[in-house]
Design an enzyme around this catalytic site. Structure first.
Site, PDB file in Angstrom:
ATOM      1  N   SER A 173      22.779   1.385  -3.955  1.00  0.00           N
ATOM      2  CA  SER A 173      21.639   0.530  -4.495  1.00  0.00           C
ATOM      3  C   SER A 173      20.165   0.932  -4.040  1.00  0.00           C
ATOM      4  CB  SER A 173      20.982  -0.515  -3.868  1.00  0.00           C
ATOM      5  OG  SER A 173      21.023  -0.105  -1.918  1.00  0.00           O
ATOM      6  N   HIS A 199      27.158  -4.646  -5.119  1.00  0.00           N
ATOM      7  CA  HIS A 199      26.013  -3.860  -6.248  1.00  0.00           C
ATOM      8  C   HIS A 199      26.236  -3.585  -7.965  1.00  0.00           C
ATOM      9  CE1 HIS A 199      21.663  -4.100  -4.290  1.00  0.00           C
ATOM     10  NE2 HIS A 199      22.749  -3.457  -3.384  1.00  0.00           N
ATOM     11  N   LYS A 232      24.801 -11.898  -4.065  1.00  0.00           N
ATOM     12  CA  LYS A 232      23.676 -10.725  -4.486  1.00  0.00           C
ATOM     13  C   LYS A 232      24.631 -11.329  -6.281  1.00  0.00           C
ATOM     14  CE  LYS A 232      22.657  -7.351  -1.940  1.00  0.00           C
ATOM     15  NZ  LYS A 232      23.739  -6.284  -0.779  1.00  0.00           N
TER      16      LYS A 232
END
Ligand SMILES: *Cc1c(COP(=O)(O)O)cnc(C)c1O
Length: 401
Positions: free
Chosen positions: A188, A216, A247
């Site tokens: 990330s 991610h 996320k």
């Protein structure tokens, strides 16, 4: 030392440590947002800002569809379960969500956790012991590092993203019973995508398993958003996938581990964060399920995210900024100096753009940056406004011409 003197001493020593952090510029203050999360937010000081620092990749966090889906699930299943899963904390919505995640990722089964931190914390110890080897990328997420610490397997660490060193470590681990290579699918801080094609080839060559952390990546990497394994055309060759619901996949909270049914069943029996922590709230399970149904039906959101990423990456480089090259919606705009990164982020805040400066020890010394994260929710107009602010702040600080 009397009881109260010891307590005073304890509190004073914490205060000293905190002052040191502040003096070093390493203290992390928290921005307070007074609105929903989204492409634009309102902070508690009344400022409206274009938000370029959330992990809100698909733009769902503050989206009305999510609010409605979570209300619908709350209406049907209630607020909470007051139980761990195996006592009386499993509802149909949890089973449906596990099935949908497994289907989306192309695995046999899936187990939910309260967070990906728990998924990583609880994945190694039930599956591996002192006879085994865990071979881990040096820059893997803190939760992977902690999970490995809780397990008795022998630890091997390879230089970040370095396939030659991975091979060396695989050779060093050749005498162990089982070997597993562990990597973030996407890292990330840099937006670096793990070389899963080469990792899977090495795993085959050295008879190792592969685990990826897709926090991610799940929801947008690859042609249909399944993740880094789809991006690298290795679906079906990954043994264990961990990820987050906090996320891209909605943004509330929750995590999961996916893999073969024997792996998942073992985790249900033995994984401590699963056995000894409360079940995921039904509102989150239901809303997450609606996200997976939406992503299975259309790639619109991940396509828009990709277009926004390409637009921003192209234009920020054209302005003269140095970015880490790549394709991921994490775009590190390199400023190198910690002080400049802080000044730049502060100036952008005044200009109506929310970004965070990252500097040592979060990134290596001399590698300070602001990390931009694109979202499917950003409009072209918002991105262009943000780019203008970057240009203005960059000229003022003499970073660009
Ligand atoms: C964010 C993140 C986690 C933790 O996810 P949570 O669900 O918030 O606990 C784990 N691994 C990686 C790589 C992450 O980026």
């Amino acid at each position: 030392m009397s009881h109260s003197t010891s307590r005073t001493h304890f509190i004073n020593s914490l205060a000293d440590n905190l002052s040191t952090l502040r003096a070093q510029g390493l203290y992390k203050p928290e921005r307070v947002i007074a609105s929903r999360q989204g492409a634009e937010v309102t902070c508690d000081d009344g400022r409206h800002l274009i938000n370029l620092c959330a992990n809100n990749y698909l733009g769902l966090s503050g989206d009305e569809s999510m609010v409605q889906a979570s209300i619908a699930a709350t209406e049907k299943f209630g607020y909470g379960l007051s139980s761990v899963r195996f006592i009386c904390g499993t509802q149909t919505v949890h089973k449906e969500l596990e099935k949908a995640i497994a289907g989306f990722l192309g695995t046999e089964d899936c187990i939910l956790y309260a967070a990906a931190f728990d998924a990583n914390g609880g994945v190694f110890e039930p599956l591996f012991d002192e006879n085994d080897a865990i071979i881990s990328d040096a820059l893997n997420h803190a939760s992977i590092i902690d999970g490995i610490r809780l397990c008795k397997a022998e630890r091997f660490r390879y230089t970040h993203n370095d396939m030659a060193d991975l091979e060396t470590q695989l050779q060093a681990a050749a005498g162990k019973r089982h070997r597993i290579i562990v990597t973030d699918g996407v890292f990330s801080m840099d937006g670096t995508i793990a070389q899963l094609d080469r990792i899977c080839d090495l795993a085959d060559q050295y008879d190792a398993l592969v685990m990826i952390d897709e926090c991610h990546a799940s929801g947008f990497m690859g042609k249909t958003g399944r993740g880094t394994h789809e991006h690298h055309h290795v679906m079906g060759r990954i043994d264990i996938i961990t990820g987050t619901l906090g996320k891209a996949l909605g943004g509330a909270m929750g995590g999961f581990t996916a893999g073969r049914k024997e792996v998942i069943d073992t985790l249900r029996q033995k994984s401590r964060p699963y056995l000894f922590s409360n079940t995921l709230a039904p509102s989150i399970a239901g809303a997450s399920l609606s996200v997976l149904q939406r992503l299975a039906a259309s790639t619109e959101l991940r396509d828009r995210l990709q277009a926004n990423t390409e637009h921003f990456r192209h234009d920020i480089a054209a302005l003269g900024f140095t970015i880490k090259p790549g394709t991921h919606p994490v775009v590190p705009v390199m400023l190198f100096d910690a002080h400049i990164a802080q000044q730049f982020a502060a100036r952008l805040y005044e200009l109506g753009v929310l970004v965070t400066g990252f500097f040592y020890p979060v990134v290596p010394m001399g590698q300070a940056r602001v990390r931009v994260q694109l979202s499917a929710a950003h409009t072209t107009e918002q991105l262009n406004t943000a780019l203008n602010a970057f240009a203005q702040a960059g000229r003022e600080l003499k970073l660009i011409k």
